[in-house]
Scaffold this active site. Sequence first.
Site, PDB file in Angstrom:
ATOM      1  N   LEU A  40      -2.639 -13.516  -8.014  1.00 23.53           N
ATOM      2  CA  LEU A  40      -1.881 -13.624  -6.761  1.00 23.53           C
ATOM      3  C   LEU A  40      -1.227 -12.274  -6.434  1.00 23.53           C
ATOM      4  CD1 LEU A  40      -0.195 -17.074  -7.564  1.00 23.53           C
ATOM      5  CD2 LEU A  40      -2.087 -16.677  -5.956  1.00 23.53           C
ATOM      6  N   THR A  43      -3.037  -7.387  -1.694  1.00 27.50           N
ATOM      7  CA  THR A  43      -3.256  -5.943  -1.800  1.00 27.50           C
ATOM      8  C   THR A  43      -2.047  -5.298  -2.469  1.00 27.50           C
ATOM      9  OG1 THR A  43      -4.471  -6.015   0.293  1.00 27.50           O
ATOM     10  CG2 THR A  43      -3.672  -3.857  -0.415  1.00 27.50           C
ATOM     11  N   GLY A 117     -10.964 -19.093   1.549  1.00 26.47           N
ATOM     12  CA  GLY A 117     -10.603 -20.129   2.515  1.00 26.47           C
ATOM     13  C   GLY A 117     -11.260 -19.888   3.856  1.00 26.47           C
ATOM     14  N   GLY A 142      -4.364 -10.261   5.397  1.00 20.15           N
ATOM     15  CA  GLY A 142      -4.160  -8.846   5.116  1.00 20.15           C
ATOM     16  C   GLY A 142      -5.165  -7.904   5.743  1.00 20.15           C
ATOM     17  N   TYR A 181       0.073   7.747   4.851  1.00 22.52           N
ATOM     18  CA  TYR A 181       0.762   7.194   3.677  1.00 22.52           C
ATOM     19  C   TYR A 181      -0.074   7.310   2.403  1.00 22.52           C
ATOM     20  CZ  TYR A 181       4.410   4.606   6.336  1.00 22.52           C
ATOM     21  OH  TYR A 181       5.480   4.250   7.094  1.00 22.52           O
ATOM     22  N   HIS A 443      31.412   8.895  -4.383  1.00 19.60           N
ATOM     23  CA  HIS A 443      31.152  10.292  -4.702  1.00 19.60           C
ATOM     24  C   HIS A 443      30.907  10.444  -6.200  1.00 19.60           C
ATOM     25  CE1 HIS A 443      31.431  14.634  -4.542  1.00 19.60           C
ATOM     26  NE2 HIS A 443      32.247  14.585  -5.591  1.00 19.60           N
TER      27      HIS A 443
HETATM   28  P1  FAD Z   1      -2.419  -8.535   1.697  1.00 20.36           P
HETATM   29  O1  FAD Z   1      -1.430  -8.023   0.738  1.00 20.36           O
HETATM   30  O2  FAD Z   1      -3.586  -7.673   2.040  1.00 20.36           O
HETATM   31  O3  FAD Z   1      -2.945  -9.909   1.089  1.00 20.36           O
HETATM   32  C1  FAD Z   1      -3.942 -10.638   1.664  1.00 20.36           C
HETATM   33  C2  FAD Z   1      -4.591 -11.492   0.599  1.00 20.36           C
HETATM   34  O4  FAD Z   1      -5.412 -12.435   1.240  1.00 20.36           O
HETATM   35  C3  FAD Z   1      -5.493 -10.742  -0.366  1.00 20.36           C
HETATM   36  O5  FAD Z   1      -5.123 -10.994  -1.690  1.00 20.36           O
HETATM   37  C4  FAD Z   1      -6.889 -11.290  -0.093  1.00 20.36           C
HETATM   38  O6  FAD Z   1      -7.661 -11.433  -1.274  1.00 20.36           O
HETATM   39  C5  FAD Z   1      -6.562 -12.659   0.466  1.00 20.36           C
HETATM   40  N1  FAD Z   1      -7.595 -13.183   1.357  1.00 20.36           N
HETATM   41  C6  FAD Z   1      -8.112 -12.593   2.460  1.00 20.36           C
HETATM   42  N2  FAD Z   1      -8.983 -13.427   3.070  1.00 20.36           N
HETATM   43  C7  FAD Z   1      -9.011 -14.547   2.323  1.00 20.36           C
HETATM   44  C8  FAD Z   1      -9.704 -15.774   2.453  1.00 20.36           C
HETATM   45  N3  FAD Z   1     -10.523 -16.021   3.478  1.00 20.36           N
HETATM   46  N4  FAD Z   1      -9.510 -16.702   1.489  1.00 20.36           N
HETATM   47  C9  FAD Z   1      -8.675 -16.486   0.451  1.00 20.36           C
HETATM   48  N5  FAD Z   1      -7.976 -15.358   0.294  1.00 20.36           N
HETATM   49  C10 FAD Z   1      -8.146 -14.392   1.229  1.00 20.36           C
HETATM   50  N6  FAD Z   1       3.372  -1.259   1.921  1.00 20.36           N
HETATM   51  C11 FAD Z   1       4.679  -1.046   1.689  1.00 20.36           C
HETATM   52  O7  FAD Z   1       5.518  -1.640   2.373  1.00 20.36           O
HETATM   53  N7  FAD Z   1       5.105  -0.204   0.694  1.00 20.36           N
HETATM   54  C12 FAD Z   1       4.233   0.469  -0.074  1.00 20.36           C
HETATM   55  O8  FAD Z   1       4.644   1.220  -0.959  1.00 20.36           O
HETATM   56  C13 FAD Z   1       2.847   0.285   0.153  1.00 20.36           C
HETATM   57  N8  FAD Z   1       1.948   0.923  -0.607  1.00 20.36           N
HETATM   58  C14 FAD Z   1       0.610   0.698  -0.397  1.00 20.36           C
HETATM   59  C15 FAD Z   1      -0.306   1.392  -1.184  1.00 20.36           C
HETATM   60  C16 FAD Z   1      -1.651   1.191  -1.002  1.00 20.36           C
HETATM   61  C17 FAD Z   1      -2.636   1.943  -1.871  1.00 20.36           C
HETATM   62  C18 FAD Z   1      -2.107   0.266  -0.019  1.00 20.36           C
HETATM   63  C19 FAD Z   1      -3.574   0.009   0.165  1.00 20.36           C
HETATM   64  C20 FAD Z   1      -1.202  -0.420   0.775  1.00 20.36           C
HETATM   65  C21 FAD Z   1       0.161  -0.198   0.596  1.00 20.36           C
HETATM   66  N9  FAD Z   1       1.117  -0.842   1.379  1.00 20.36           N
HETATM   67  C22 FAD Z   1       2.451  -0.607   1.172  1.00 20.36           C
HETATM   68  C23 FAD Z   1       0.728  -1.790   2.433  1.00 20.36           C
HETATM   69  C24 FAD Z   1       0.869  -3.218   1.899  1.00 20.36           C
HETATM   70  O9  FAD Z   1       0.085  -3.359   0.745  1.00 20.36           O
HETATM   71  C25 FAD Z   1       0.451  -4.209   2.974  1.00 20.36           C
HETATM   72  O10 FAD Z   1       1.185  -3.977   4.150  1.00 20.36           O
HETATM   73  C26 FAD Z   1       0.701  -5.622   2.502  1.00 20.36           C
HETATM   74  O11 FAD Z   1       0.019  -5.898   1.305  1.00 20.36           O
HETATM   75  C27 FAD Z   1       0.281  -6.626   3.580  1.00 20.36           C
HETATM   76  O12 FAD Z   1       0.533  -7.900   3.112  1.00 20.36           O
HETATM   77  P2  FAD Z   1      -0.296  -9.158   3.618  1.00 20.36           P
HETATM   78  O13 FAD Z   1       0.329 -10.323   2.961  1.00 20.36           O
HETATM   79  O14 FAD Z   1      -0.388  -9.142   5.085  1.00 20.36           O
HETATM   80  O15 FAD Z   1      -1.783  -8.957   3.085  1.00 20.36           O
HETATM   81  P1  NAI Z   2      -2.302   5.973   7.832  1.00 20.71           P
HETATM   82  O1  NAI Z   2      -2.434   5.334   9.154  1.00 20.71           O
HETATM   83  O2  NAI Z   2      -0.974   6.079   7.212  1.00 20.71           O
HETATM   84  O3  NAI Z   2      -2.857   7.466   7.909  1.00 20.71           O
HETATM   85  C1  NAI Z   2      -4.172   7.720   8.298  1.00 20.71           C
HETATM   86  C2  NAI Z   2      -4.288   9.189   8.661  1.00 20.71           C
HETATM   87  O4  NAI Z   2      -5.645   9.497   8.815  1.00 20.71           O
HETATM   88  C3  NAI Z   2      -3.599   9.539   9.963  1.00 20.71           C
HETATM   89  O5  NAI Z   2      -2.819  10.684   9.763  1.00 20.71           O
HETATM   90  C4  NAI Z   2      -4.749   9.784  10.922  1.00 20.71           C
HETATM   91  O6  NAI Z   2      -4.452  10.725  11.928  1.00 20.71           O
HETATM   92  C5  NAI Z   2      -5.822  10.302   9.970  1.00 20.71           C
HETATM   93  N1  NAI Z   2      -7.185  10.136  10.415  1.00 20.71           N
HETATM   94  C6  NAI Z   2      -7.723   9.092  11.106  1.00 20.71           C
HETATM   95  N2  NAI Z   2      -9.039   9.293  11.278  1.00 20.71           N
HETATM   96  C7  NAI Z   2      -9.339  10.463  10.665  1.00 20.71           C
HETATM   97  C8  NAI Z   2     -10.541  11.198  10.477  1.00 20.71           C
HETATM   98  N3  NAI Z   2     -11.700  10.762  10.940  1.00 20.71           N
HETATM   99  N4  NAI Z   2     -10.490  12.366   9.788  1.00 20.71           N
HETATM  100  C9  NAI Z   2      -9.303  12.828   9.296  1.00 20.71           C
HETATM  101  N5  NAI Z   2      -8.139  12.166   9.452  1.00 20.71           N
HETATM  102  C10 NAI Z   2      -8.161  10.991  10.112  1.00 20.71           C
HETATM  103  O7  NAI Z   2      -3.361   5.227   6.908  1.00 20.71           O
HETATM  104  P2  NAI Z   2      -3.520   5.152   5.323  1.00 20.71           P
HETATM  105  O8  NAI Z   2      -2.922   6.335   4.671  1.00 20.71           O
HETATM  106  O9  NAI Z   2      -4.944   4.850   5.096  1.00 20.71           O
HETATM  107  O10 NAI Z   2      -2.656   3.895   4.939  1.00 20.71           O
HETATM  108  C11 NAI Z   2      -2.907   2.640   5.575  1.00 20.71           C
HETATM  109  C12 NAI Z   2      -1.651   1.887   5.762  1.00 20.71           C
HETATM  110  O11 NAI Z   2      -1.210   1.329   4.530  1.00 20.71           O
HETATM  111  C13 NAI Z   2      -0.488   2.744   6.228  1.00 20.71           C
HETATM  112  O12 NAI Z   2      -0.499   2.934   7.618  1.00 20.71           O
HETATM  113  C14 NAI Z   2       0.676   1.925   5.790  1.00 20.71           C
HETATM  114  O13 NAI Z   2       0.904   0.947   6.767  1.00 20.71           O
HETATM  115  C15 NAI Z   2       0.190   1.269   4.512  1.00 20.71           C
HETATM  116  N6  NAI Z   2       0.709   2.005   3.356  1.00 20.71           N
HETATM  117  C16 NAI Z   2       2.054   2.082   3.175  1.00 20.71           C
HETATM  118  C17 NAI Z   2       2.589   2.782   2.130  1.00 20.71           C
HETATM  119  C18 NAI Z   2       4.065   2.846   1.991  1.00 20.71           C
HETATM  120  O14 NAI Z   2       4.748   2.054   2.641  1.00 20.71           O
HETATM  121  N7  NAI Z   2       4.604   3.746   1.182  1.00 20.71           N
HETATM  122  C19 NAI Z   2       1.749   3.445   1.142  1.00 20.71           C
HETATM  123  C20 NAI Z   2       0.346   3.293   1.417  1.00 20.71           C
HETATM  124  C21 NAI Z   2      -0.135   2.590   2.472  1.00 20.71           C
END
Ligand code: FAD
Ligand code: NAI
Length: 464
Positions: A40, A43, A117, A142, A181, A443
Site C-alpha cells: 500500500l 507512488t 480495479g 495517481g 522537482y 532564538h
Molecule cells: P499515487 O500515489 O500515484 O497512488 C495511486 C495508486 O493507485 C498507485 O499505488 C497505483 O498502483 C494504484 N492504482 C492505479 N490504478 C489502479 C487500478 N486501476 N486498480 C488498483 N490500483 C490502481 N509529492 C510530495 O508532496 N512531496 C514529495 O517529496 C514528493 N516526492 C516525489 C518523488 C518522486 C520520485 C515522485 C515520482 C513523486 C513525488 N511526489 C512528491 C508526488 C507524489 O508522489 C504524488 O503527488 C502522490 O503520490 C499522489 O498521490 P495519489 O494518491 O494521487 O496517487
Molecule cells: P516537473 O513538472 O516538476 O518538471 C518538469 C520539467 O521538465 C519542467 O521544468 C519542464 O519545463 C521540463 N521539460 C518538459 N518537457 C521537456 C523536454 N522535452 N525537454 C527538457 N525539459 C522539459 O516534473 P517532474 O520533475 O517530472 O516531477 C513530476 C511531479 O512530481 C512534480 O511536478 C511534482 O508535482 C511531483 N514531485 C514532487 C516532489 C516534491 O514535492 N518534493 C518531488 C518529486 C516530484
Amino acid sequence: MSDQEFDVIVIGSGPGGYVCAIRCAQLGFKTACVEERETLGGTCLNVGCIPSKAMLQASEKFEEAVHGLDKFGVQTGDVALDLKGFMAHKDGVVADNVKGVEFLFKKNKIAWLKGRGKITAKGEVTVGDTAYKAKHIVIATGSDSMPLPGVDVDEKRIVTSTGALALAEVPKTMVVIGGGYIGLEMGSVWQRLGAKVTVVEFLDRITPGMDGEVSKQMLRILKRQGIDFKLGTKVTGATVGKSGVTLTLEPAKGGDTETMEADIVLLSIGRKPHTEGLGLEEVGVKVDDRGRVEIDGQFRTNVEGIYAIGDVVRGAMLAHKAEEEGVAIAELLAGQAGHVNYGAIPGVVYTFPEVASVGKTEEQLKEEGVDYRVGKFPFSANGRARAMNATDGFVKILADAKTDRVLGVHIIGAEAGTIIAECGMAMEFSASSEDIARTCHAHPTLNEAVKEAALAVDKRPIHI
Ligand code: FAD
Ligand code: NAI
C-alpha cells in the site's frame, strides 16, 4: 451488507486514496480500497516521496562527511560510500512506511481489495473476477511518468524516477531531462554520490512555477555544487549503445543539433494521470485534454456517485494536496463541510538548500496587477544558520500593499520545507505580515528569518 458491498470503494492507495479510506472509516463508512501494487501507499511511499527523501537524506550525510564536516572542526578519515547499505536504508524506510499503512487499514477495518480495479457500472468496481458494489466510488489512481518521443525508457540506461531510485552503481555521467522537482532532487542525489550530472531543461529557467528570484538563486547554488545546466534546450532523441546513451539535443528555439553521451539518462519532464484500464470511457466519466479526470468543486465527476482526487485530477501533483482532497471528499460524503484551500498548499524541493513556497509568486502578483510589498531577509544574517554553516538563501514575504495580508512566501535555505509550515499556517488564518512580525519566534532558530522578513515588509528588520 454482504462482503462484496461497501459504502465507499477507493481505487488506489496512494496518499490521496489511503487517507481518504481512513477518513471514510473514521466517519463510519464501510470502506474498501483497491490497490494493484504488492504494497500500500502508492507512488509516494513506494517509489516517490519517501524513497527519494531517504536517498536525499543519506546522500546529504555522505556529502557532508566528504566535504562539510571539516568546517565544523571535525576531521574524518577516508569516507567511502557503501551503495548497498545506502539502498538498504532507503528500502527499510519504504518497508516501514508501507507496513504502517497496512496496519492503519487493519486498525480502521478497511478492506484491501488486492488487484486492478475497473469501474464496470455505476456503483460497481470489479477486481479480478469479483464485482463489488459501492454507494460511492473515489478514483485515486495517481499518475505515471510522462514519456518523451524518441527517448525510450528501459529503466536500466534510460530511467524514470523509479529506475533512478534503484541504480546498481553510481554512474560516471548522468543527464537529467527536465529541471523540475524530480530532476533536481534525483540529480542532487547522484551528483553527491559522485556522478557528473547535467540537467537539460527546455525553458530558460529551472523549477518553473516557483518564484523567479528563488529559482535564479537555486540555479547559482546548484551550479556551484557541480551540476551543469543546459537551459533552453530540448532532447530530441536517445540511443542506447554498449557503454551508454547518446542524446541528441537542440536549442528550444531551433538551431544546430548537438550530441551528448551519458551513462544514465533520467527522464523527468512531468507526470501524467493514470487512468488506463479503469473503465472511464465505458461508464462515461469525462477527462480533460490532459487526460485528467474532470471534477467540480466537490470532487464530483459527471457520473453520479463517482468522485476523483489526487494526481489524477487538476492541481499540483503533490502528496499533501492529495491527502487534503482525500479528507475533504470523505467529509463531504458524510454531509460535512469538506474543503481544500488551494491557495495555501506548500511546495518543497528537497535539494540542499531546500526551496519552499506557499501562495503567490511575485510574477503571479505582477500579472494579476496586485499592489504588493516585499520583505526579504538573508540567512547569512541569521545566527542559527551561521552556526549550521548554512547561510545560503533567504526568506521572501509578499504582502498586500493595502491590507498587509500575506499573499505568498518563498524560501531558499536549509530546512526551508520545515520553516514554510508557519507561513502556510499564517496564510490559512489570513494573517498580515505584521501578525508574523509580532509573533515571538524562539532564538536561535532559522524561523527567525521569517519574522525578520515580515519586519522587512515594513522596512524595520532588526538584524540587517
Ligand atoms: P499515487 O500515489 O500515484 O497512488 C495511486 C495508486 O493507485 C498507485 O499505488 C497505483 O498502483 C494504484 N492504482 C492505479 N490504478 C489502479 C487500478 N486501476 N486498480 C488498483 N490500483 C490502481 N509529492 C510530495 O508532496 N512531496 C514529495 O517529496 C514528493 N516526492 C516525489 C518523488 C518522486 C520520485 C515522485 C515520482 C513523486 C513525488 N511526489 C512528491 C508526488 C507524489 O508522489 C504524488 O503527488 C502522490 O503520490 C499522489 O498521490 P495519489 O494518491 O494521487 O496517487
Ligand atoms: P516537473 O513538472 O516538476 O518538471 C518538469 C520539467 O521538465 C519542467 O521544468 C519542464 O519545463 C521540463 N521539460 C518538459 N518537457 C521537456 C523536454 N522535452 N525537454 C527538457 N525539459 C522539459 O516534473 P517532474 O520533475 O517530472 O516531477 C513530476 C511531479 O512530481 C512534480 O511536478 C511534482 O508535482 C511531483 N514531485 C514532487 C516532489 C516534491 O514535492 N518534493 C518531488 C518529486 C516530484
